[in-house]
Design an enzyme around this catalytic site. Sequence first.
Site, PDB file in Angstrom:
ATOM      1  N   LYS A  25       0.850  -1.218   0.032  1.00 32.43           N
ATOM      2  CA  LYS A  25       0.162  -0.076  -0.107  1.00 32.43           C
ATOM      3  C   LYS A  25       0.960   1.346   0.347  1.00 32.43           C
ATOM      4  CE  LYS A  25      -4.011  -2.215   2.070  1.00 32.43           C
ATOM      5  NZ  LYS A  25      -4.897  -2.164   3.393  1.00 32.43           N
ATOM      6  N   LYS A  72      -7.758 -12.777  -6.381  1.00 29.04           N
ATOM      7  CA  LYS A  72      -8.734 -12.955  -5.347  1.00 29.04           C
ATOM      8  C   LYS A  72      -9.695 -11.803  -5.517  1.00 29.04           C
ATOM      9  CE  LYS A  72      -9.274 -14.152  -0.547  1.00 29.04           C
ATOM     10  NZ  LYS A  72      -8.633 -14.022   0.735  1.00 29.04           N
ATOM     11  N   LYS A 122     -13.690  -6.712  -1.756  1.00 31.68           N
ATOM     12  CA  LYS A 122     -14.491  -5.808  -1.913  1.00 31.68           C
ATOM     13  C   LYS A 122     -13.947  -4.573  -2.365  1.00 31.68           C
ATOM     14  CE  LYS A 122     -14.325  -5.166   3.046  1.00 31.68           C
ATOM     15  NZ  LYS A 122     -13.069  -6.149   3.486  1.00 31.68           N
TER      16      LYS A 122
END
Length: 331
Positions: free
Chosen positions: A119, A200, A203
Amino acid sequence: MTVTVTPTRTRRLSACKPTGHLQLGNLFGMIRPLVAGQDDSETVTMLADLHAFTVEHDPAAVRGLTLEQAAVLLAAGVDPQRTTLYVQSHLAEHTQLHYLLECATGYGEAQRMVAFKEKAARAEHVRLSLLTYPVLMAADILLHDTEEVPVGDDQLQHVELARTIANRFNGRYGQVFTVPRAVPAPVAARVMDLADPTSKMGKTNVVGAGVISILDDPGTVRRKIMRAVTDGLDAVRHDRERQPGVTNLLEIYRACTGSPGEFGSYGQLKRETADAVVAVLAPLQERYEALRRRPETVERVLREGAERARPRAAATLRRAGEAIGLVGSAC
């Protein structure tokens, strides 16, 4: 005289971060096992809103998603009489224990976390909270004397950090924390992105075409599945290496129906998988809509869940504070 001994139930912690709509992978990987295990384990389920602040976010969206996820969990079968369901920020003990654990954690340990590296590499402005949130996650786990933490592969490193911190704290200051262990998610729960079956389903995926939200309407579900990536081999086989897209659809179908199914073409596989997903989601969505019309019910459940969680959290914080050197009354 016969003495009946009631076995002690294992305490588990599960958590959702309100950074996006819960999706099919969350349903199979976290929610179903959580609901199924409510009688066998003492379950704490937390909506980790503080973790959503480690990156750029919309405050109104975080609030809305927190309540939405709570309603979805209740609609999916989470029973507040058997599972303690609450919002992380409603217990101040999380952030208080977070600081104490930072005093037992090395800078390098936090910096080596894979999630931080990934990140931070994508962000122009890296928040300090992004570096320290694995320690907050450790506080989340240790606060409840958690024994088991169901996680996917991407979270195993965080549970290991929690174990390391707990063992170090216990070694330096006395036996304070229960040392947790990770419980891997079932293999069948690894739902992949329909548009990119090598990744994967998540959300927070930037492209939503490959993600089926639990709250997607039937038309949207069918459209996404009919557009799912397959291949040019024209054979319906379970082969994750050579046919990841087809394999993903087969596993979604099996997770919905409990059957491997028999399919003569990719079109049939997609149609029947879409039917199966719609059938699984329909009753959940109906219960969710009823809860959405009664927001006071969801808010009451979360308030009562925090009250139920507070005594153990306060006791853990008190033990940790006294062990590390605080005056007892300050804990």
